[in-house]
Design a protein around this motif. Structure first.
Motif, PDB file in Angstrom:
ATOM      1  N   MET A 122       3.548  -5.898 -27.960  1.00  0.00           N
ATOM      2  CA  MET A 122       3.683  -5.945 -29.418  1.00  0.00           C
ATOM      3  C   MET A 122       2.667  -5.029 -30.105  1.00  0.00           C
ATOM      4  SD  MET A 122       6.199  -8.011 -30.351  1.00  0.00           S
ATOM      5  CE  MET A 122       7.130  -7.229 -29.032  1.00  0.00           C
ATOM      6  N   SER A 123       1.556  -4.765 -29.434  1.00  0.00           N
ATOM      7  CA  SER A 123       0.509  -3.911 -30.007  1.00  0.00           C
ATOM      8  C   SER A 123       0.363  -2.576 -29.290  1.00  0.00           C
ATOM      9  CB  SER A 123      -0.841  -4.646 -29.955  1.00  0.00           C
ATOM     10  OG  SER A 123      -0.780  -5.856 -30.673  1.00  0.00           O
ATOM     11  N   SER A 124       1.138  -2.368 -28.234  1.00  0.00           N
ATOM     12  CA  SER A 124       0.994  -1.143 -27.448  1.00  0.00           C
ATOM     13  C   SER A 124       1.594   0.060 -28.167  1.00  0.00           C
ATOM     14  CB  SER A 124       1.676  -1.323 -26.090  1.00  0.00           C
ATOM     15  OG  SER A 124       3.093  -1.248 -26.231  1.00  0.00           O
ATOM     16  N   LYS A 125       1.314   1.261 -27.633  1.00  0.00           N
ATOM     17  CA  LYS A 125       1.830   2.505 -28.212  1.00  0.00           C
ATOM     18  C   LYS A 125       3.105   2.978 -27.518  1.00  0.00           C
ATOM     19  CE  LYS A 125      -1.688   2.688 -30.966  1.00  0.00           C
ATOM     20  NZ  LYS A 125      -1.509   2.359 -32.408  1.00  0.00           N
ATOM     21  N   ARG A 126       3.586   2.214 -26.553  1.00  0.00           N
ATOM     22  CA  ARG A 126       4.789   2.621 -25.817  1.00  0.00           C
ATOM     23  C   ARG A 126       5.991   2.702 -26.753  1.00  0.00           C
ATOM     24  NH1 ARG A 126       6.148  -0.948 -20.923  1.00  0.00           N
ATOM     25  NH2 ARG A 126       7.716   0.707 -20.710  1.00  0.00           N
ATOM     26  N   ARG A 127       6.793   3.765 -26.554  1.00  0.00           N
ATOM     27  CA  ARG A 127       7.954   3.984 -27.417  1.00  0.00           C
ATOM     28  C   ARG A 127       9.276   3.852 -26.683  1.00  0.00           C
ATOM     29  NH1 ARG A 127       6.227   9.130 -31.261  1.00  0.00           N
ATOM     30  NH2 ARG A 127       4.318   8.185 -32.130  1.00  0.00           N
ATOM     31  N   ALA A 128       9.218   3.426 -25.431  1.00  0.00           N
ATOM     32  CA  ALA A 128      10.468   3.222 -24.684  1.00  0.00           C
ATOM     33  C   ALA A 128      11.324   2.200 -25.449  1.00  0.00           C
ATOM     34  CB  ALA A 128      10.164   2.708 -23.281  1.00  0.00           C
ATOM     35  N   ARG A 129      12.628   2.434 -25.483  1.00  0.00           N
ATOM     36  CA  ARG A 129      13.508   1.593 -26.283  1.00  0.00           C
ATOM     37  C   ARG A 129      13.426   0.121 -25.887  1.00  0.00           C
ATOM     38  NH1 ARG A 129      19.877   2.822 -27.622  1.00  0.00           N
ATOM     39  NH2 ARG A 129      20.257   0.957 -28.872  1.00  0.00           N
ATOM     40  N   ALA A 130      13.258  -0.139 -24.585  1.00  0.00           N
ATOM     41  CA  ALA A 130      13.191  -1.522 -24.107  1.00  0.00           C
ATOM     42  C   ALA A 130      11.988  -2.260 -24.675  1.00  0.00           C
ATOM     43  CB  ALA A 130      13.140  -1.552 -22.582  1.00  0.00           C
ATOM     44  N   VAL A 131      10.994  -1.515 -25.144  1.00  0.00           N
ATOM     45  CA  VAL A 131       9.799  -2.116 -25.745  1.00  0.00           C
ATOM     46  C   VAL A 131       9.830  -1.976 -27.266  1.00  0.00           C
ATOM     47  CG1 VAL A 131       7.276  -1.963 -25.925  1.00  0.00           C
ATOM     48  CG2 VAL A 131       8.397  -1.702 -23.699  1.00  0.00           C
ATOM     49  N   ALA A 132      10.208  -0.782 -27.743  1.00  0.00           N
ATOM     50  CA  ALA A 132      10.173  -0.507 -29.186  1.00  0.00           C
ATOM     51  C   ALA A 132      11.150  -1.373 -29.966  1.00  0.00           C
ATOM     52  CB  ALA A 132      10.471   0.972 -29.436  1.00  0.00           C
ATOM     53  N   ARG A 133      12.364  -1.594 -29.411  1.00  0.00           N
ATOM     54  CA  ARG A 133      13.360  -2.357 -30.163  1.00  0.00           C
ATOM     55  C   ARG A 133      12.945  -3.826 -30.358  1.00  0.00           C
ATOM     56  NH1 ARG A 133      18.093  -0.367 -31.133  1.00  0.00           N
ATOM     57  NH2 ARG A 133      16.752   1.379 -31.666  1.00  0.00           N
ATOM     58  N   PRO A 134      12.489  -4.525 -29.298  1.00  0.00           N
ATOM     59  CA  PRO A 134      11.992  -5.890 -29.522  1.00  0.00           C
ATOM     60  C   PRO A 134      10.808  -5.930 -30.500  1.00  0.00           C
ATOM     61  CG  PRO A 134      12.435  -5.555 -27.198  1.00  0.00           C
ATOM     62  CD  PRO A 134      12.570  -4.218 -27.855  1.00  0.00           C
ATOM     63  N   ARG A 135       9.953  -4.907 -30.440  1.00  0.00           N
ATOM     64  CA  ARG A 135       8.824  -4.857 -31.378  1.00  0.00           C
ATOM     65  C   ARG A 135       9.330  -4.734 -32.818  1.00  0.00           C
ATOM     66  NH1 ARG A 135       6.382   0.006 -30.081  1.00  0.00           N
ATOM     67  NH2 ARG A 135       5.398  -0.932 -28.254  1.00  0.00           N
ATOM     68  N   GLN A 136      10.366  -3.909 -33.015  1.00  0.00           N
ATOM     69  CA  GLN A 136      10.945  -3.765 -34.352  1.00  0.00           C
ATOM     70  C   GLN A 136      11.601  -5.059 -34.820  1.00  0.00           C
ATOM     71  OE1 GLN A 136      13.388  -0.418 -33.309  1.00  0.00           O
ATOM     72  NE2 GLN A 136      12.002   1.081 -34.242  1.00  0.00           N
ATOM     73  N   VAL A 137      12.249  -5.764 -33.905  1.00  0.00           N
ATOM     74  CA  VAL A 137      12.846  -7.059 -34.249  1.00  0.00           C
ATOM     75  C   VAL A 137      11.757  -8.035 -34.679  1.00  0.00           C
ATOM     76  CG1 VAL A 137      14.037  -9.084 -33.315  1.00  0.00           C
ATOM     77  CG2 VAL A 137      14.880  -6.785 -32.790  1.00  0.00           C
ATOM     78  N   ALA A 138      10.635  -8.030 -33.969  1.00  0.00           N
ATOM     79  CA  ALA A 138       9.528  -8.927 -34.320  1.00  0.00           C
ATOM     80  C   ALA A 138       8.965  -8.586 -35.702  1.00  0.00           C
ATOM     81  CB  ALA A 138       8.441  -8.847 -33.257  1.00  0.00           C
TER      82      ALA A 138
END
Length: 485
Positions: free
Chosen positions: A412-428
């Protein structure tokens, strides 16, 4: 009722009068059917929006919307809000979402528009909210502002407790004949903790001490509306002069002045002028001055230079005292101690909800003849009680989203932009905006110190995807249910 318009004109040939009359009757019946269907659809849409946006946001911005006019030829539906400010706010933030909702539920509605004035095709006269009515001001022929204070909001009716004693004492000093040691007085608290009550009380007490004093009380929204209207009428100088003649100026909900550069500039000069001449200024907001994002630093400096009086959430003892005080003014009403204790312990979010819950119980008992019991309270106040029992935090949202998508919490706080990580972060981020009262910058800080523009992009993207991607919409709905359960 909703007005349905058609642009076609009926024939006027005398030979076809009977046929025309029949067509008009059928037309009227058809329009009534369309109006009824649209009204029912709006109720369905509202149910979904209340669930998705949360009770607080829905109640403040969506619930006041009224259906005004529907053009069956163009498919345009006009939505009306109580003020120009509210109409602009909803248009900027929820227009796309509302348009998608209407298109999903009705094939008749092609476009929607927003207005603060419904004109002749209004459903009915838009009812002004009680709070807005209390805040409203009117100009007299001399250009001065007419003071409109709630007679019930006095110092005598304000119940003191550990959480509000500083604000109460400071407010009483601001209204006393002695010159206050501070100006401006900045009252800060979350919604429904007594800021507005204290401002009205200051106005009443000050006018009692100085009957001829010039007192102005208005909301920040009204300040902006009046200022813009004055500029459009080429009366800006008169508006400024009227403000700066005040002996006591009180502006409520100052957080709504954010982002309005010209309005902030005028307010800054007004505050400077009044303070330099020893006049009194009181402002109120739901957050401290330093947390007012989008406000000129010079204005923040002025607001912070006086006394910032924080009103904390009312404790159990204060909530009990408020209920007992209210009941003492209604000797004919019998409410047992166990009911008072139940309400005081359960409705803890804000005092406005606490008094509103008690008033609802009293009204229901009077109308039905049923005694006021704990069981009745649980039955009739289920919506308030459920909202108060559930306080969702950003940390809880992040934890729930990570469990749902099977991610490590650190993502949730990382700089990773992979879709599998970025999309859940955007949902949050989206859920944090619709389920908590936190601002975009506050949310960004919770997600690894991201900029507020990143959060805005995430919220808009998820809103768009929900309308286009069934899987995304199902994911969000599932998360909403988990968090609200």
């Amino acid at each position: 009722m909703l007005v349905v318009q058609r642009s076609g004109k009926a024939g006027t040939n005398p030979a076809t009068k009977a046929t025309t009359a029949k067509v008009r009757i059928q037309d009227s019946q058809s329009q009534d059917d369309v109006a009824s269907q649209l009204t029912d659809t709006w109720q369905t849409i509202c149910s979904g929006l209340r669930r998705d946006l949360g009770a607080q946001i829905f109640g403040q911005w969506i619930k006041p919307i009224k259906l005004a006019r529907f053009d069956s030829d163009s498919g345009e539906l006009q939505l009306v809000l109580p003020s120009e400010f509210a109409a602009n706010w909803v248009r900027e933030r929820y227009a796309e979402r509302l348009a998608l909702a209407w298109k999903a539920h009705s094939t008749d509605v092609k476009n929607i528009s927003f207005s603060a004035k419904a004109g002749t095709a209004r459903i009915a006269k838009v009812k002004k909210d009680k709070a807005v009515a209390n805040e409203a001001i009117a100009k007299t022929s001399s250009g001065k502002f007419q003071l409109d204070l709630d007679p019930r909001m006095t110092f005598d009716e304000f119940i003191a407790g550990h959480s509000n004693v500083l604000a109460l004492n400071a407010s009483q000093r601001m209204a006393s004949p002695e010159k206050p040691l501070f100006s401006p007085l900045y009252l800060q608290s979350s919604t429904g903790q007594g800021k507005t009550h204290l401002m009205h009380a200051i106005g009443h007490a000050y006018r009692t001490e100085f009957p001829s004093a010039r007192v102005i009380y208005m909301s920040a929204e009204r300040f902006m509306v009046e200022f813009v209207s004055a500029m459009r009428r080429n009366e800006a100088m008169e508006f400024k002069a009227a403000l700066r003649e005040a002996d006591l100026l009180m502006i409520d909900d100052i957080q709504f002045i954010v982002g309005k550069i010209s309005t902030q500039e005028e307010f800054l000069h007004t505050v400077d002028s009044l303070i330099s001449r020893g006049k009194r200024v009181v402002v109120a907001a739901d957050r401290p001055p330093q947390a007012l994002d989008g406000v000129d630093q010079r204005l923040l400096s002025r607001l912070s230079m006086g006394l910032v009086a924080d009103i904390q959430s009312a404790g159990l003892e204060l909530r009990r005292d408020i209920l007992q005080h209210r009941l003492a003014s209604l000797p004919h009403q019998e409410v047992s101690e166990d009911v008072v204790e139940f309400l005081a312990r359960t409705i803890s979010r804000n005092l406005r909800e606490l008094e509103g819950g008690l008033n609802k119980l009293l009204a229901y008992a009077q109308l039905t003849g049923r005694p006021i019991t704990k069981e009745l309270a649980e039955e009739q106040l289920s919506d308030i009680l459920s909202a108060c029992r559930r306080r969702i935090t950003i940390d809880e949202i992040q934890r729930t989203v990570c469990e749902y998508y099977r991610l490590d919490r650190n993502e949730m706080s990382s700089k990773r932009r992979a879709r599998a990580v970025a999309r859940p972060r955007q949902v949050a981020m989206y859920l944090a905006k619709v389920m908590t009262p936190r601002s975009y910058p506050e949310i960004g800080r919770k997600f690894g110190g991201r900029d507020h523009s990143t959060v805005i992009h995430a919220v808009k993207l998820v809103e768009q995807l929900r309308g286009e991607d069934t899987e995304m919409d199902n994911d969000v709905r599932m998360l909403l249910r988990q968090l609200e359960s």
